[in-house]
Scaffold this motif. Structure first.
Motif, PDB file in Angstrom:
ATOM      1  N   ALA A   1       0.812  -1.225   0.000  1.00  0.00           N
ATOM      2  CA  ALA A   1       0.000   0.000   0.000  1.00  0.00           C
ATOM      3  C   ALA A   1       0.841   1.269   0.000  1.00  0.00           C
ATOM      4  CB  ALA A   1      -0.934   0.004   1.219  1.00  0.00           C
ATOM      5  N   SER A   2       2.082   1.187   0.454  1.00  0.00           N
ATOM      6  CA  SER A   2       2.921   2.388   0.506  1.00  0.00           C
ATOM      7  C   SER A   2       4.062   2.348  -0.514  1.00  0.00           C
ATOM      8  CB  SER A   2       3.469   2.591   1.919  1.00  0.00           C
ATOM      9  OG  SER A   2       4.252   1.490   2.307  1.00  0.00           O
ATOM     10  N   HIS A   3       3.942   1.449  -1.486  1.00  0.00           N
ATOM     11  CA  HIS A   3       4.919   1.347  -2.568  1.00  0.00           C
ATOM     12  C   HIS A   3       4.158   1.116  -3.873  1.00  0.00           C
ATOM     13  CE1 HIS A   3       7.300   0.607   1.015  1.00  0.00           C
ATOM     14  NE2 HIS A   3       8.315   1.094   0.327  1.00  0.00           N
ATOM     15  N   THR A   4       3.501   2.170  -4.349  1.00  0.00           N
ATOM     16  CA  THR A   4       2.629   2.057  -5.513  1.00  0.00           C
ATOM     17  C   THR A   4       3.032   2.955  -6.677  1.00  0.00           C
ATOM     18  OG1 THR A   4       1.143   3.781  -4.698  1.00  0.00           O
ATOM     19  CG2 THR A   4       0.651   1.509  -4.027  1.00  0.00           C
ATOM     20  N   VAL A   5       3.890   3.920  -6.448  1.00  0.00           N
ATOM     21  CA  VAL A   5       4.277   4.897  -7.467  1.00  0.00           C
ATOM     22  C   VAL A   5       5.575   4.439  -8.129  1.00  0.00           C
ATOM     23  CG1 VAL A   5       4.955   7.313  -7.822  1.00  0.00           C
ATOM     24  CG2 VAL A   5       3.134   6.743  -6.191  1.00  0.00           C
ATOM     25  N   ARG A   6       5.611   4.481  -9.448  1.00  0.00           N
ATOM     26  CA  ARG A   6       6.785   3.983 -10.176  1.00  0.00           C
ATOM     27  C   ARG A   6       8.081   4.671  -9.746  1.00  0.00           C
ATOM     28  NH1 ARG A   6       5.591   2.625 -16.503  1.00  0.00           N
ATOM     29  NH2 ARG A   6       4.650   0.597 -16.117  1.00  0.00           N
ATOM     30  N   ALA A   7       8.044   5.972  -9.530  1.00  0.00           N
ATOM     31  CA  ALA A   7       9.263   6.679  -9.119  1.00  0.00           C
ATOM     32  C   ALA A   7       9.781   6.120  -7.800  1.00  0.00           C
ATOM     33  CB  ALA A   7       9.009   8.181  -8.995  1.00  0.00           C
ATOM     34  N   ASN A   8       8.888   5.849  -6.863  1.00  0.00           N
ATOM     35  CA  ASN A   8       9.287   5.285  -5.579  1.00  0.00           C
ATOM     36  C   ASN A   8       9.824   3.868  -5.758  1.00  0.00           C
ATOM     37  OD1 ASN A   8       9.657   5.130  -2.768  1.00  0.00           O
ATOM     38  ND2 ASN A   8       7.586   4.366  -2.444  1.00  0.00           N
ATOM     39  N   LEU A   9       9.173   3.087  -6.612  1.00  0.00           N
ATOM     40  CA  LEU A   9       9.657   1.727  -6.867  1.00  0.00           C
ATOM     41  C   LEU A   9      11.063   1.752  -7.458  1.00  0.00           C
ATOM     42  CD1 LEU A   9       6.417   0.137  -8.387  1.00  0.00           C
ATOM     43  CD2 LEU A   9       7.395  -0.325  -6.124  1.00  0.00           C
ATOM     44  N   MET A  10      11.307   2.663  -8.399  1.00  0.00           N
ATOM     45  CA  MET A  10      12.626   2.748  -9.029  1.00  0.00           C
ATOM     46  C   MET A  10      13.683   3.175  -8.005  1.00  0.00           C
ATOM     47  SD  MET A  10      14.528   2.192 -11.552  1.00  0.00           S
ATOM     48  CE  MET A  10      13.309   1.777 -12.755  1.00  0.00           C
ATOM     49  N   ILE A  11      13.344   4.143  -7.167  1.00  0.00           N
ATOM     50  CA  ILE A  11      14.279   4.585  -6.124  1.00  0.00           C
ATOM     51  C   ILE A  11      14.622   3.422  -5.207  1.00  0.00           C
ATOM     52  CG2 ILE A  11      14.469   6.012  -4.043  1.00  0.00           C
ATOM     53  CD1 ILE A  11      13.004   8.228  -5.683  1.00  0.00           C
ATOM     54  N   HIS A  12      13.618   2.645  -4.817  1.00  0.00           N
ATOM     55  CA  HIS A  12      13.875   1.496  -3.946  1.00  0.00           C
ATOM     56  C   HIS A  12      14.731   0.442  -4.650  1.00  0.00           C
ATOM     57  CE1 HIS A  12      11.093   3.239  -1.136  1.00  0.00           C
ATOM     58  NE2 HIS A  12      11.331   2.256  -0.286  1.00  0.00           N
ATOM     59  N   ALA A  13      14.476   0.226  -5.932  1.00  0.00           N
ATOM     60  CA  ALA A  13      15.271  -0.756  -6.678  1.00  0.00           C
ATOM     61  C   ALA A  13      16.738  -0.351  -6.722  1.00  0.00           C
ATOM     62  CB  ALA A  13      14.712  -0.909  -8.090  1.00  0.00           C
ATOM     63  N   LEU A  14      17.006   0.926  -6.860  1.00  0.00           N
ATOM     64  CA  LEU A  14      18.389   1.401  -6.901  1.00  0.00           C
ATOM     65  C   LEU A  14      19.033   1.424  -5.521  1.00  0.00           C
ATOM     66  CD1 LEU A  14      17.951   4.359  -9.400  1.00  0.00           C
ATOM     67  CD2 LEU A  14      19.013   2.145  -9.856  1.00  0.00           C
ATOM     68  N   THR A  15      18.300   1.870  -4.531  1.00  0.00           N
ATOM     69  CA  THR A  15      18.927   2.122  -3.237  1.00  0.00           C
ATOM     70  C   THR A  15      19.064   0.894  -2.352  1.00  0.00           C
ATOM     71  OG1 THR A  15      16.817   2.830  -2.272  1.00  0.00           O
ATOM     72  CG2 THR A  15      18.249   4.547  -3.182  1.00  0.00           C
ATOM     73  N   PHE A  16      18.318  -0.164  -2.602  1.00  0.00           N
ATOM     74  CA  PHE A  16      18.509  -1.329  -1.733  1.00  0.00           C
ATOM     75  C   PHE A  16      19.902  -1.906  -1.920  1.00  0.00           C
ATOM     76  CE2 PHE A  16      17.648  -4.604  -4.926  1.00  0.00           C
ATOM     77  CZ  PHE A  16      18.099  -5.774  -4.355  1.00  0.00           C
TER      78      PHE A  16
END
Length: 123
Positions: A23-38
């Motif tokens: 529910a708190s990871h639905t926006v593509r920009a946020n998903l991309m940031i998480h993919a890079l930063t993990f």
């Protein structure tokens, strides 16, 4: 009369985080940031740990810098989301939740197919 102290940590962290995550990871920009930063978080933890163990302070500094940059980037990513994260219970809760998210929950989200499904649904 018993006095109940408020916990300084999120109870049942991994299960709680997993139920809150989609529910708190639905926006593509946020998903991309998480993919890079993990990757930054994992690398930061490894470099900081190796630096501390071997007293290579430049490694420790690089690790902490990567970890800090990931925190700032993910905060930006979360600002795009309609549903905000639950408040942290303490500084240690922040560290535990952030680390658990990046080393356990996000990889689980990615490998379960939920990341791809969310990405496709927002296209």
């Amino acid at each position: 009369m018993t006095h109940m102290r408020k916990s300084k940590f999120t109870p049942d962290l991994f299960n709680w985080q997993w139920t809150q995550y989609p529910a708190s990871h639905t926006v593509r920009a946020n998903l991309m940031i998480h993919a890079l930063t993990f990757v930054w978080v994992g690398g930061g933890v490894v470099l900081a740990g190796l630096g501390a163990l071997s007293q290579q302070w430049s490694w420790l500094g690089m690790g902490l810098t990567l970890y800090g940059a990931a925190i700032l980037a993910q905060e930006l990513g979360h600002s795009f989301e309609e549903k905000r994260q639950a408040p942290f219970l303490s500084p240690l809760d922040f560290f535990a939740r952030f680390t658990a998210e990046n080393l356990v929950t996000f990889p689980r989200f990615l490998l379960s197919g939920a990341f791809a499904a969310t990405w496709r649904s927002k296209g």
